[in-house]
Design a protein around this motif. Structure first.
Motif, short mmCIF file in Angstrom:
data_model
loop_
_atom_site.label_atom_id
_atom_site.label_comp_id
_atom_site.label_asym_id
_atom_site.label_seq_id
_atom_site.Cartn_x
_atom_site.Cartn_y
_atom_site.Cartn_z
N UNK A 149 0.84 -1.20 0.00
CA UNK A 149 0.00 0.00 0.00
C UNK A 149 0.88 1.25 0.00
N UNK A 150 1.91 1.25 0.83
CA UNK A 150 2.83 2.40 0.88
C UNK A 150 3.56 2.57 -0.45
N UNK A 151 3.96 1.48 -1.06
CA UNK A 151 4.64 1.56 -2.36
C UNK A 151 3.71 2.15 -3.43
N UNK A 152 2.45 1.74 -3.37
CA UNK A 152 1.45 2.28 -4.31
C UNK A 152 1.26 3.78 -4.10
N UNK A 153 1.23 4.20 -2.85
CA UNK A 153 1.08 5.62 -2.54
C UNK A 153 2.24 6.41 -3.14
N UNK A 154 3.45 5.89 -3.02
CA UNK A 154 4.62 6.56 -3.58
C UNK A 154 4.53 6.69 -5.09
N UNK A 155 4.08 5.62 -5.76
CA UNK A 155 3.97 5.66 -7.22
C UNK A 155 2.91 6.67 -7.66
N UNK A 156 1.77 6.67 -6.99
CA UNK A 156 0.66 7.53 -7.40
C UNK A 156 0.95 9.01 -7.15
N UNK A 157 1.72 9.31 -6.12
CA UNK A 157 1.96 10.71 -5.76
C UNK A 157 3.24 11.26 -6.40
N UNK A 158 4.05 10.40 -7.00
CA UNK A 158 5.24 10.87 -7.69
C UNK A 158 6.19 11.58 -6.75
N UNK A 159 6.53 12.83 -7.11
CA UNK A 159 7.51 13.59 -6.32
C UNK A 159 6.90 14.24 -5.08
N UNK A 160 5.58 14.19 -4.96
CA UNK A 160 4.95 14.81 -3.79
C UNK A 160 5.16 13.97 -2.54
N UNK A 161 5.28 14.63 -1.42
CA UNK A 161 5.47 13.94 -0.15
C UNK A 161 4.26 13.08 0.19
N UNK A 162 4.48 12.08 1.03
CA UNK A 162 3.40 11.21 1.51
C UNK A 162 3.36 11.32 3.03
N UNK A 163 2.72 12.37 3.57
CA UNK A 163 2.65 12.51 5.03
C UNK A 163 1.74 11.42 5.60
N UNK A 164 2.30 10.56 6.45
CA UNK A 164 1.46 9.49 6.99
C UNK A 164 1.88 9.14 8.40
N UNK A 165 0.96 8.51 9.09
CA UNK A 165 1.21 7.93 10.41
C UNK A 165 0.87 6.45 10.31
N UNK A 166 1.78 5.59 10.78
CA UNK A 166 1.55 4.15 10.80
C UNK A 166 0.94 3.79 12.15
N UNK A 167 -0.17 3.06 12.12
CA UNK A 167 -0.92 2.79 13.36
C UNK A 167 -1.24 1.30 13.48
N UNK A 168 -0.86 0.72 14.61
CA UNK A 168 -1.27 -0.64 14.95
C UNK A 168 -2.50 -0.57 15.85
N UNK A 169 -3.59 -1.19 15.43
CA UNK A 169 -4.83 -1.14 16.21
C UNK A 169 -4.99 -2.39 17.07
N UNK A 170 -5.98 -2.35 17.96
CA UNK A 170 -6.34 -3.47 18.84
C UNK A 170 -5.20 -3.85 19.78
N UNK A 171 -4.47 -2.83 20.25
CA UNK A 171 -3.30 -3.06 21.09
C UNK A 171 -3.65 -3.64 22.45
N UNK A 172 -4.93 -3.61 22.81
CA UNK A 172 -5.36 -4.17 24.09
C UNK A 172 -5.50 -5.70 24.05
N UNK A 173 -5.48 -6.27 22.86
CA UNK A 173 -5.72 -7.72 22.72
C UNK A 173 -4.39 -8.48 22.71
N UNK A 174 -3.66 -8.40 23.82
CA UNK A 174 -2.32 -9.01 23.89
C UNK A 174 -2.34 -10.51 23.65
N UNK A 175 -3.37 -11.18 24.12
CA UNK A 175 -3.42 -12.64 23.97
C UNK A 175 -3.54 -13.06 22.51
N UNK A 176 -4.03 -12.15 21.66
CA UNK A 176 -4.22 -12.47 20.24
C UNK A 176 -3.16 -11.82 19.35
N UNK A 177 -2.17 -11.20 19.94
CA UNK A 177 -1.18 -10.43 19.18
C UNK A 177 -0.36 -11.32 18.24
#
Length: 200
Positions: free
Chosen positions: A104-132
Motif C-alpha cells: 500500500x505504501x509503495x502504491x502511494x509513492x507511485x501515485x503521488x510521484x515527487x509529492x510527499x506522503x505525510x502518513x502515520x503508521x498505526x497498529x490497532x487493537x493493542x489491548x488484545x495481547x493474547x491475540x497479538x
C-alpha cells in the motif's frame, strides 16, 4: 450558535487506509464523534470532520474512511492522489494486515510521484495481547524505514486516538514544500463551522 467555532484557516483531507476489519471506521468514529461503533455497516466511504488544535492553531480535518473501497481500486487511487495526509492501519492481531501495508505504501509513492506522503503508521487493537501476532518492535522498525510516526492504539477506550490525528497534521505541515502555506478555506466560506460533524 452553540457547537460552532471560528472556521480555521487550515483545512486538510486525511484518508484512513488499511485492510478490511483493522478498525478504520472505529478510529474515525471514535475521534470525530467520541463513540465506539459496535457494528459497522459496509459502504463505499464515510466522511467525518472535526476541528482540532495543533501547535496552538486550529485545523479542520476532513477524514475519509475508505470503508468498503478496498475492491474499488480507482476510487482508492483517487483518494491517494488528492488527499493531504494518510493514516495507515494494521491490526496487531492480524499478521496479514501488517504485511499488506508495505505494498500500500509503495502504491502511494507511485501515485503521488515527487509529492510527499505525510502518513502515520498505526497498529490497532493493542489491548488484545493474547491475540497479538505483530510485535510492537516490528511496527516501530517499519516506521523507522518509512521515516514516519508510529503509534499503537486501542480505539475502544480511545487510548492514543486523538494523538493519531495530531501527528498526521504535524507530518503534513513538516513535509509541506518550503514557502507553501497550509491549505486555506476560501474567503467567502462561512465564518463558523461545527466543531464536529459526521456524514454517513
Amino acid at each position: 450558535m452553540e457547537g460552532l467555532v471560528l472556521r480555521p484557516a487550515k483545512d486538510y483531507r486525511v484518508v484512513v487506509l488499511g485492510s478490511v476489519a483493522v478498525g478504520k471506521t472505529a478510529l474515525a468514529t471514535q475521534f470525530a464523534c467520541g463513540r465506539f461503533p459496535e457494528r459497522c455497516e459496509p459502504s463505499v466511504e464515510e466522511l467525518f470532520s472535526k476541528v482540532i488544535e495543533v501547535n496552538r492553531a486550529p485545523a479542520l480535518l476532513e477524514i475519509v474512511d475508505t470503508v468498503g473501497a478496498e475492491h474499488l481500486v480507482t476510487l482508492k487511487d483517487l483518494y491517494i492522489r488528492n488527499s493531504d495526509g494518510f493514516v495507515v492501519l494494521y491490526s496487531v492481531c492480524d499478521e496479514a494486515s501488517f504485511q499488506a501495508v508495505r505494498p500500500l505504501r509503495e502504491r502511494m509513492g507511485r501515485l503521488r510521484g515527487s509529492r510527499a506522503v505525510p502518513l502515520v503508521l498505526v497498529g490497532t487493537k493493542a489491548d488484545l495481547d493474547a491475540e497479538r501476532q505483530v510485535l510492537t518492535a516490528q511496527g516501530r522498525a517499519l516506521a523507522r524505514e518509512w521515516r514516519c510516526p508510529f503509534l499503537e492504539i486501542t480505539t475502544k477506550s480511545k487510548t492514543m486516538v486523538d494523538r493519531v490525528f495530531t501527528q498526521v497534521v504535524r507530518e503534513m505541515e513538516a513535509l509541506a514544500p518550503p514557502g507553501q502555506e497550509a491549505p486555506r478555506i476560501p474567503a467567502n466560506a462561512l465564518e463558523t463551522w461545527p466543531a464536529e460533524r459526521f456524514i454517513g
